[in-house]
Write an enzyme that holds these catalytic residues in place. Structure first.
Site, PDB file in Angstrom:
ATOM      1  N   HIS A 240       0.238  -0.570  -2.839  1.00  0.00           N
ATOM      2  CA  HIS A 240       0.978   0.602  -2.400  1.00  0.00           C
ATOM      3  C   HIS A 240       1.851   0.230  -1.198  1.00  0.00           C
ATOM      4  O   HIS A 240       1.447  -0.524  -0.328  1.00  0.00           O
ATOM      5  CB  HIS A 240      -0.026   1.685  -1.989  1.00  0.00           C
ATOM      6  CG  HIS A 240       0.592   3.003  -1.696  1.00  0.00           C
ATOM      7  ND1 HIS A 240       0.808   3.950  -2.664  1.00  0.00           N
ATOM      8  CD2 HIS A 240       1.029   3.548  -0.538  1.00  0.00           C
ATOM      9  CE1 HIS A 240       1.362   5.023  -2.115  1.00  0.00           C
ATOM     10  NE2 HIS A 240       1.513   4.803  -0.831  1.00  0.00           N
TER      11      HIS A 240
ATOM     12  N   ASP B 128      -3.088  -0.033  -6.410  1.00  0.00           N
ATOM     13  CA  ASP B 128      -2.885   1.156  -5.598  1.00  0.00           C
ATOM     14  C   ASP B 128      -3.954   2.203  -5.925  1.00  0.00           C
ATOM     15  O   ASP B 128      -4.161   2.525  -7.098  1.00  0.00           O
ATOM     16  CB  ASP B 128      -1.495   1.722  -5.922  1.00  0.00           C
ATOM     17  CG  ASP B 128      -1.074   2.890  -5.053  1.00  0.00           C
ATOM     18  OD1 ASP B 128      -1.894   3.393  -4.270  1.00  0.00           O
ATOM     19  OD2 ASP B 128       0.091   3.299  -5.181  1.00  0.00           O
TER      20      ASP B 128
ATOM     21  N   SER C 188       5.463   7.579  -2.798  1.00  0.00           N
ATOM     22  CA  SER C 188       4.177   8.060  -2.299  1.00  0.00           C
ATOM     23  C   SER C 188       4.235   9.565  -2.045  1.00  0.00           C
ATOM     24  O   SER C 188       4.436  10.341  -2.985  1.00  0.00           O
ATOM     25  CB  SER C 188       3.789   7.249  -1.060  1.00  0.00           C
ATOM     26  OG  SER C 188       2.463   7.493  -0.690  1.00  0.00           O
TER      27      SER C 188
END
Length: 319
Positions: free
Chosen positions: A288, A258, A166
């Site tokens: 995610h 995501d 991320s």
């Protein structure tokens, strides 16, 4: 004749169960509770939802010098000692605002055990207390320190594998680019961003499709962006604004549900365009953040293993 409604996306049963449980809990979003409480929430989520740590021969908290003082790090190895070889720099996620060494402890042991390599996890400064460019500054400093084979680690490092998820995927790319432009003592052998932010995520269809109801929300992403307070035109914020050529072999994964999925796809396409060696994995039906929710989403364990194995294969081709 009206267009048919878009089909519902595939959601794995264990992912649906987790999303339903989180909705039933009715927890306030991070942007409502603020940074301190959101950090506590991420730690609590990891304690409940993450798989147990793997056994290590060595786990040691260390510090490395940074631009604003010492940077806390944690060093992992499956062996008490080893011959010269590569090491992994792990950069955690959490929107540049939350996340820490403890949240990612189990995942770092997974990388160390599965790759049989030492891993250094870096606890870079977080926004809003330390906004952009504190995070990329700290990650670059940690990478250069690891590349120098510091005495504190007792290892001769011959090359780096840089990875993270991320925001940490973003910082993986940014750090790799920095070491491409101004090399460290040893080269980056592989970069391995996990569901990264590589360009403006809000421009993509995956953001519109998954920004509500799939764990990471558009509201939380907006709060992260506001807290990070980055220069919107800087390639150290969104790496695809700069030169993405001459990257090392890259292993990249995205999650099918995501909002950041298409940002990762966009960076993967850029790697192909520039002729970079690329292994691209997209894991369907999963959200995610699943890399640190392997107990809550058991099906994600196989995906994590597939990604780490792909990193090992890419590294093997460089040696």
């Amino acid at each position: 004749m009206a267009d048919a409604p878009a089909p519902e996306p595939f959601v794995r049963p264990d992912v649906r169960a987790l999303l339903d449980m989180l909705e039933a809990m009715g927890r306030p979003p991070a942007e409502e509770v603020g940074a301190v409480a959101a950090r506590e929430g991420m730690r609590a989520m990891a304690q409940i939802g993450e798989a147990p740590a793997r056994e290590m021969a060595l786990i040691k908290d260390v510090t490395c010098p940074g631009p604003a003082g010492d940077i806390p790090c944690r060093f992992y190895d499956t062996r008490e000692s080893r011959e010269a070889g590569p090491a992994v720099l792990f950069i955690h996620g959490g929107g540049f605002v939350i996340g820490d060494l403890d949240v990612y402890h189990s995942l770092c042991t997974e990388f160390a055990a599965r790759l049989d390599l030492p891993v250094l996890s870096v606890n870079y400064r977080l926004a809003p207390e330390a906004p952009f460019p504190a995070a990329p500054d700290d990650c670059e400093a940690a990478a250069r320190w690891l590349a120098s084979s510091p005495a504190e680690l007792g290892r001769e490092i011959t090359g780096l594998v840089i990875t993270g998820d991320s925001a940490g995927g973003n910082l993986t790319i940014v750090t790799t680019h920095a070491l491409r432009d101004n090399p460290a003592d040893v080269p980056v052998l592989v970069q391995a961003p996990i569901y990264p932010v590589a360009d403006e995520a809000g421009q993509h269809e995956s953001y519109r499709q998954f920004k509500d109801g799939y764990f990471l929300t558009g509201g939380t992403m907006g709060w992260f962006t506001q807290s990070y307070a980055a220069d919107p035109g800087s390639a150290r914020n969104l790496p695809m604004l700069g030169d993405c050529s001459k990257a090392p072999p890259t292993v990249l994964c995205t999650a099918g549900l995501d909002p950041l999925r298409d940002s990762g796809r966009s960076y993967a396409a850029c790697m192909v365009k520039h002729g970079t060696e690329l292994t691209y994995l997209e894991f369907p039906g999963i959200i995610h953040g699943f890399f640190t929710m392997r107990k809550a989403i058991p099906s994600g364990q196989a995906d994590v293993e597939a990604f780490i194995d792909a990193v090992g294969a890419a590294l093997g081709r460089q040696q």
